[in-house]
Every structure is written in C-alpha cells, then in structure tokens.
Design a protein around this motif. Structure first.
Motif, PDB file in Angstrom:
ATOM      1  N   VAL A 139      49.200 -24.693 116.149  1.00  0.00           N
ATOM      2  CA  VAL A 139      50.195 -23.675 116.479  1.00  0.00           C
ATOM      3  C   VAL A 139      50.715 -23.112 115.164  1.00  0.00           C
ATOM      4  O   VAL A 139      51.059 -23.876 114.252  1.00  0.00           O
ATOM      5  N   ILE A 140      50.721 -21.775 115.054  1.00  0.00           N
ATOM      6  CA  ILE A 140      51.185 -21.131 113.824  1.00  0.00           C
ATOM      7  C   ILE A 140      52.292 -20.122 114.146  1.00  0.00           C
ATOM      8  O   ILE A 140      52.470 -19.723 115.291  1.00  0.00           O
ATOM      9  N   VAL A 141      52.994 -19.721 113.105  1.00  0.00           N
ATOM     10  CA  VAL A 141      54.052 -18.719 113.212  1.00  0.00           C
ATOM     11  C   VAL A 141      53.580 -17.436 112.542  1.00  0.00           C
ATOM     12  O   VAL A 141      53.011 -17.476 111.452  1.00  0.00           O
ATOM     13  N   VAL A 142      53.813 -16.315 113.203  1.00  0.00           N
ATOM     14  CA  VAL A 142      53.468 -14.994 112.671  1.00  0.00           C
ATOM     15  C   VAL A 142      54.736 -14.146 112.700  1.00  0.00           C
ATOM     16  O   VAL A 142      55.470 -14.155 113.689  1.00  0.00           O
ATOM     17  N   HIS A 143      55.000 -13.435 111.626  1.00  0.00           N
ATOM     18  CA  HIS A 143      56.195 -12.587 111.572  1.00  0.00           C
ATOM     19  C   HIS A 143      56.134 -11.525 112.664  1.00  0.00           C
ATOM     20  O   HIS A 143      55.068 -10.990 112.972  1.00  0.00           O
ATOM     21  N   ASN A 144      57.277 -11.236 113.261  1.00  0.00           N
ATOM     22  CA  ASN A 144      57.347 -10.240 114.336  1.00  0.00           C
ATOM     23  C   ASN A 144      56.773  -8.883 113.928  1.00  0.00           C
ATOM     24  O   ASN A 144      56.213  -8.171 114.766  1.00  0.00           O
ATOM     25  N   ASN A 145      56.906  -8.506 112.660  1.00  0.00           N
ATOM     26  CA  ASN A 145      56.358  -7.227 112.199  1.00  0.00           C
ATOM     27  C   ASN A 145      54.835  -7.187 112.325  1.00  0.00           C
ATOM     28  O   ASN A 145      54.255  -6.120 112.457  1.00  0.00           O
ATOM     29  N   ASP A 146      54.208  -8.364 112.258  1.00  0.00           N
ATOM     30  CA  ASP A 146      52.750  -8.446 112.353  1.00  0.00           C
ATOM     31  C   ASP A 146      52.276  -8.715 113.779  1.00  0.00           C
ATOM     32  O   ASP A 146      51.070  -8.723 114.034  1.00  0.00           O
ATOM     33  N   ALA A 147      53.235  -8.951 114.686  1.00  0.00           N
ATOM     34  CA  ALA A 147      52.856  -9.283 116.064  1.00  0.00           C
ATOM     35  C   ALA A 147      53.800  -8.644 117.079  1.00  0.00           C
ATOM     36  O   ALA A 147      54.410  -9.336 117.891  1.00  0.00           O
ATOM     37  N   PRO A 148      53.933  -7.309 117.059  1.00  0.00           N
ATOM     38  CA  PRO A 148      54.794  -6.689 118.071  1.00  0.00           C
ATOM     39  C   PRO A 148      54.237  -6.873 119.487  1.00  0.00           C
ATOM     40  O   PRO A 148      54.992  -6.850 120.464  1.00  0.00           O
ATOM     41  N   PHE A 161      46.093  -9.546 113.592  1.00  0.00           N
ATOM     42  CA  PHE A 161      46.620  -9.989 112.302  1.00  0.00           C
ATOM     43  C   PHE A 161      46.021 -11.338 111.920  1.00  0.00           C
ATOM     44  O   PHE A 161      45.584 -11.535 110.782  1.00  0.00           O
ATOM     45  N   ILE A 162      45.997 -12.263 112.866  1.00  0.00           N
ATOM     46  CA  ILE A 162      45.440 -13.595 112.596  1.00  0.00           C
ATOM     47  C   ILE A 162      43.983 -13.472 112.143  1.00  0.00           C
ATOM     48  O   ILE A 162      43.574 -14.108 111.171  1.00  0.00           O
ATOM     49  N   ALA A 163      43.206 -12.646 112.815  1.00  0.00           N
ATOM     50  CA  ALA A 163      41.807 -12.430 112.414  1.00  0.00           C
ATOM     51  C   ALA A 163      41.728 -11.804 111.030  1.00  0.00           C
ATOM     52  O   ALA A 163      40.860 -12.156 110.220  1.00  0.00           O
ATOM     53  N   SER A 164      42.667 -10.888 110.725  1.00  0.00           N
ATOM     54  CA  SER A 164      42.635 -10.188 109.435  1.00  0.00           C
ATOM     55  C   SER A 164      42.919 -11.105 108.252  1.00  0.00           C
ATOM     56  O   SER A 164      42.539 -10.787 107.129  1.00  0.00           O
ATOM     57  N   ILE A 165      43.587 -12.230 108.497  1.00  0.00           N
ATOM     58  CA  ILE A 165      43.850 -13.166 107.397  1.00  0.00           C
ATOM     59  C   ILE A 165      42.811 -14.285 107.351  1.00  0.00           C
ATOM     60  O   ILE A 165      42.971 -15.258 106.625  1.00  0.00           O
ATOM     61  N   GLY A 166      41.748 -14.115 108.153  1.00  0.00           N
ATOM     62  CA  GLY A 166      40.608 -15.015 108.055  1.00  0.00           C
ATOM     63  C   GLY A 166      40.643 -16.237 108.954  1.00  0.00           C
ATOM     64  O   GLY A 166      39.828 -17.145 108.780  1.00  0.00           O
TER      65      GLY A 166
END
Length: 78
Positions: A15-24, A32-37
């Motif tokens: 389980v990970i945390v993603v900033h709201n700006n990257d996951a509206p 976004f998750i795919a874009s960071i590999g």
C-alpha cells in the motif's frame, strides 16, 4: 493524500501514498504510479471508505487482504 493497494493474485501486497495533486481520480493515480516505474495492478483505497466517488471499497486495504474486484476483504484465519 490518496492511497493505492498493489494487487497480486487477488491479494494486497503493498500500500502506497500518492499526493492528491497526482491522483485527482483513480485513473490519474494509476497513471502516475506507472509513470514513476511501479508496475502491477493498483487499486485506490481509503480510510474514509470513499476511494472512488460513490463506490465503497469495503475497508481500507491492508497487506494480505483480498481484493474481490469490488472491495477489500480481510483474510479468513482458520
């Protein structure tokens, strides 16, 4: 913050945390998750039980929980 659970063979393995700006939206968060590999299947989860607008995910995902395609379920311990 948005939370995403990695699903592997129907089980939550991370389980990970993603900033709201990257996951509206869930789809934006997955992109976004795919874009960071990070590969794999990622499903949004929420402490507030509102991960996807209007759709309950049952509970906040934890390692070892089962994803049945609709909600997270705690594993049955025998």
């Amino acid at each position: 913050m948005a939370h995403f659970a990695k699903i592997q063979d129907t089980k939550v393995v991370e389980v990970i945390v993603v900033h709201n700006n990257d996951a509206p939206t869930e789809a934006d968060g997955q992109a976004f998750i795919a874009s960071i590999g990070l590969d794999g299947v990622w499903v949004q989860t929420s402490y507030n039980n509102n991960a996807v607008k209007g759709a309950s995910r049952g509970k906040f995902a934890g390692i070892g929980d089962v994803w049945n395609g609709t909600e997270f379920i705690a594993p049955v311990v025998e």
